[in-house]
Design a protein around this motif. Sequence first.
Motif, PDB file in Angstrom:
ATOM      1  N   THR A 181     -63.870  41.898  37.670  1.00  0.00           N
ATOM      2  CA  THR A 181     -63.863  43.025  38.620  1.00  0.00           C
ATOM      3  C   THR A 181     -62.751  44.006  38.289  1.00  0.00           C
ATOM      4  O   THR A 181     -62.959  45.232  38.315  1.00  0.00           O
ATOM      5  CB  THR A 181     -63.682  42.490  40.050  1.00  0.00           C
ATOM      6  OG1 THR A 181     -64.717  41.558  40.349  1.00  0.00           O
ATOM      7  CG2 THR A 181     -63.714  43.633  41.056  1.00  0.00           C
ATOM      8  N   GLU A 234     -63.366  31.308  39.342  1.00  0.00           N
ATOM      9  CA  GLU A 234     -62.827  32.254  40.316  1.00  0.00           C
ATOM     10  C   GLU A 234     -61.989  33.343  39.648  1.00  0.00           C
ATOM     11  O   GLU A 234     -62.160  34.535  39.928  1.00  0.00           O
ATOM     12  CB  GLU A 234     -61.982  31.516  41.352  1.00  0.00           C
ATOM     13  CG  GLU A 234     -62.768  30.636  42.297  1.00  0.00           C
ATOM     14  CD  GLU A 234     -63.021  29.254  41.722  1.00  0.00           C
ATOM     15  OE1 GLU A 234     -62.743  29.058  40.523  1.00  0.00           O
ATOM     16  OE2 GLU A 234     -63.496  28.375  42.474  1.00  0.00           O
ATOM     17  N   ALA A 251     -56.133  38.442  45.730  1.00  0.00           N
ATOM     18  CA  ALA A 251     -57.123  39.514  45.883  1.00  0.00           C
ATOM     19  C   ALA A 251     -56.760  40.430  47.046  1.00  0.00           C
ATOM     20  O   ALA A 251     -56.924  41.663  46.965  1.00  0.00           O
ATOM     21  CB  ALA A 251     -58.509  38.904  46.088  1.00  0.00           C
ATOM     22  N   VAL A 282     -64.195  35.802  37.743  1.00  0.00           N
ATOM     23  CA  VAL A 282     -64.830  36.840  38.573  1.00  0.00           C
ATOM     24  C   VAL A 282     -63.821  37.920  38.946  1.00  0.00           C
ATOM     25  O   VAL A 282     -64.113  39.124  38.873  1.00  0.00           O
ATOM     26  CB  VAL A 282     -65.443  36.204  39.838  1.00  0.00           C
ATOM     27  CG1 VAL A 282     -65.928  37.287  40.802  1.00  0.00           C
ATOM     28  CG2 VAL A 282     -66.587  35.280  39.466  1.00  0.00           C
ATOM     29  N   LEU A 283     -62.617  37.506  39.342  1.00  0.00           N
ATOM     30  CA  LEU A 283     -61.597  38.472  39.743  1.00  0.00           C
ATOM     31  C   LEU A 283     -61.198  39.370  38.580  1.00  0.00           C
ATOM     32  O   LEU A 283     -61.098  40.591  38.730  1.00  0.00           O
ATOM     33  CB  LEU A 283     -60.371  37.728  40.284  1.00  0.00           C
ATOM     34  CG  LEU A 283     -59.191  38.586  40.725  1.00  0.00           C
ATOM     35  CD1 LEU A 283     -59.605  39.544  41.833  1.00  0.00           C
ATOM     36  CD2 LEU A 283     -58.025  37.709  41.181  1.00  0.00           C
ATOM     37  N   ASN A 295     -64.231  41.686  49.368  1.00  0.00           N
ATOM     38  CA  ASN A 295     -65.374  40.766  49.345  1.00  0.00           C
ATOM     39  C   ASN A 295     -65.057  39.520  48.516  1.00  0.00           C
ATOM     40  O   ASN A 295     -65.425  38.391  48.889  1.00  0.00           O
ATOM     41  CB  ASN A 295     -66.608  41.473  48.778  1.00  0.00           C
ATOM     42  CG  ASN A 295     -67.127  42.568  49.700  1.00  0.00           C
ATOM     43  OD1 ASN A 295     -66.897  42.539  50.910  1.00  0.00           O
ATOM     44  ND2 ASN A 295     -67.811  43.545  49.131  1.00  0.00           N
ATOM     45  N   ILE A 296     -64.370  39.723  47.399  1.00  0.00           N
ATOM     46  CA  ILE A 296     -63.984  38.588  46.559  1.00  0.00           C
ATOM     47  C   ILE A 296     -63.028  37.676  47.306  1.00  0.00           C
ATOM     48  O   ILE A 296     -63.118  36.446  47.224  1.00  0.00           O
ATOM     49  CB  ILE A 296     -63.355  39.097  45.243  1.00  0.00           C
ATOM     50  CG1 ILE A 296     -64.429  39.727  44.352  1.00  0.00           C
ATOM     51  CG2 ILE A 296     -62.646  37.962  44.493  1.00  0.00           C
ATOM     52  CD1 ILE A 296     -63.872  40.353  43.086  1.00  0.00           C
ATOM     53  N   SER A 297     -62.113  38.270  48.060  1.00  0.00           N
ATOM     54  CA  SER A 297     -61.152  37.469  48.824  1.00  0.00           C
ATOM     55  C   SER A 297     -61.859  36.566  49.831  1.00  0.00           C
ATOM     56  O   SER A 297     -61.534  35.379  49.962  1.00  0.00           O
ATOM     57  CB  SER A 297     -60.165  38.393  49.539  1.00  0.00           C
ATOM     58  OG  SER A 297     -59.290  37.649  50.355  1.00  0.00           O
ATOM     59  N   THR A 308     -65.007  35.538  49.685  1.00  0.00           N
ATOM     60  CA  THR A 308     -65.778  34.528  48.943  1.00  0.00           C
ATOM     61  C   THR A 308     -64.872  33.417  48.418  1.00  0.00           C
ATOM     62  O   THR A 308     -65.218  32.228  48.480  1.00  0.00           O
ATOM     63  CB  THR A 308     -66.517  35.193  47.769  1.00  0.00           C
ATOM     64  OG1 THR A 308     -67.348  36.238  48.260  1.00  0.00           O
ATOM     65  CG2 THR A 308     -67.375  34.177  47.032  1.00  0.00           C
ATOM     66  N   LEU A 309     -63.708  33.796  47.905  1.00  0.00           N
ATOM     67  CA  LEU A 309     -62.774  32.801  47.373  1.00  0.00           C
ATOM     68  C   LEU A 309     -62.243  31.896  48.479  1.00  0.00           C
ATOM     69  O   LEU A 309     -62.001  30.707  48.254  1.00  0.00           O
ATOM     70  CB  LEU A 309     -61.613  33.496  46.656  1.00  0.00           C
ATOM     71  CG  LEU A 309     -61.976  34.226  45.356  1.00  0.00           C
ATOM     72  CD1 LEU A 309     -60.747  34.918  44.783  1.00  0.00           C
ATOM     73  CD2 LEU A 309     -62.557  33.259  44.334  1.00  0.00           C
TER      74      LEU A 309
END
Length: 309
Positions: free
Chosen positions: A209, A202, A142, A205-206, A226-228, A230-231
Amino acid sequence: MSLDTLSLLLAALTLSIGVWGFREWAVGALDRRDLASRSALDEVERRANSPLARLDALIRPTDIGTKIEQRLRAAGLKMKISVFMMIVAVACVVAVVFLWRALAPIFGILAAVGVVAGIFGYLKRQEERRKEAFTAQLPELARVLSNATQAGLALPTAIDMAAEELDDPAGSELRITARAMQLGQPFEEAVADLRDRMPSREIGVLISTLLVASRSGGALVTALRNISETLDSRKETRREVKTILGESTATAYALLGMGIGSFFLVNALMPGSIQNMTESTVGFIIILVALALFTVGFLAVLRMTKIDF
């Protein structure tokens, strides 16, 4: 057919397969010596005409061949289908001969089933490990995509760049996706195939997006950052949970090992006792119940320690 005759036939079959495998290895070793003097076309033709390649060509179009090939690829094992099936066959024969002679004929039959289940269980475990390794690389993926898109690169180009920067398994999977797009596959289908090869929440979700950004635009850089984060948090949580459940998982395998070992222990203390039990109806039922209890206990512990993130 007597027990000794059947054992000799199984041993002869195993020896024949082993000799054939050694011959293939020896021929390959000799051929590699003059590899430098061969052209690439000659080498490809030679490999295509080898016995294992011809056997692969026969097995691959079948349903079982296709499924095995997919599972070998998902597990990251660079192995021919024919070689995998030969390993399964040889392992089954060896287990049947050993347990048939060591305990009783019924255990030889159960050994073949156990070997097949064990090998495919190992294959499934390798698939899970590779998927977990891929999931652990998603925060870095990400970040790479975020930096690439912030620099003005298109998503297909960013994925190609990430494939070069990341190690396997993420690197190899992204290379497959990038090559598919280079050959004309739409971006949505290429990343959907990636999600199918490495299914997890995971990656879902990526990819969702990325698909939304490719269709309607938006603040992709902010979303990826933000995903990075959260992951990264989910990766730490998964690591802590696996550490906590490691002891329970080891207990399950210890329980299975104790169950199998108990038969050898009883037979060592009283030679021939297991054989005598299998010849009696009551003894045979006791053996089946004991095997069933150990198996149910093993599966129950594994199921209780399995947590879906």
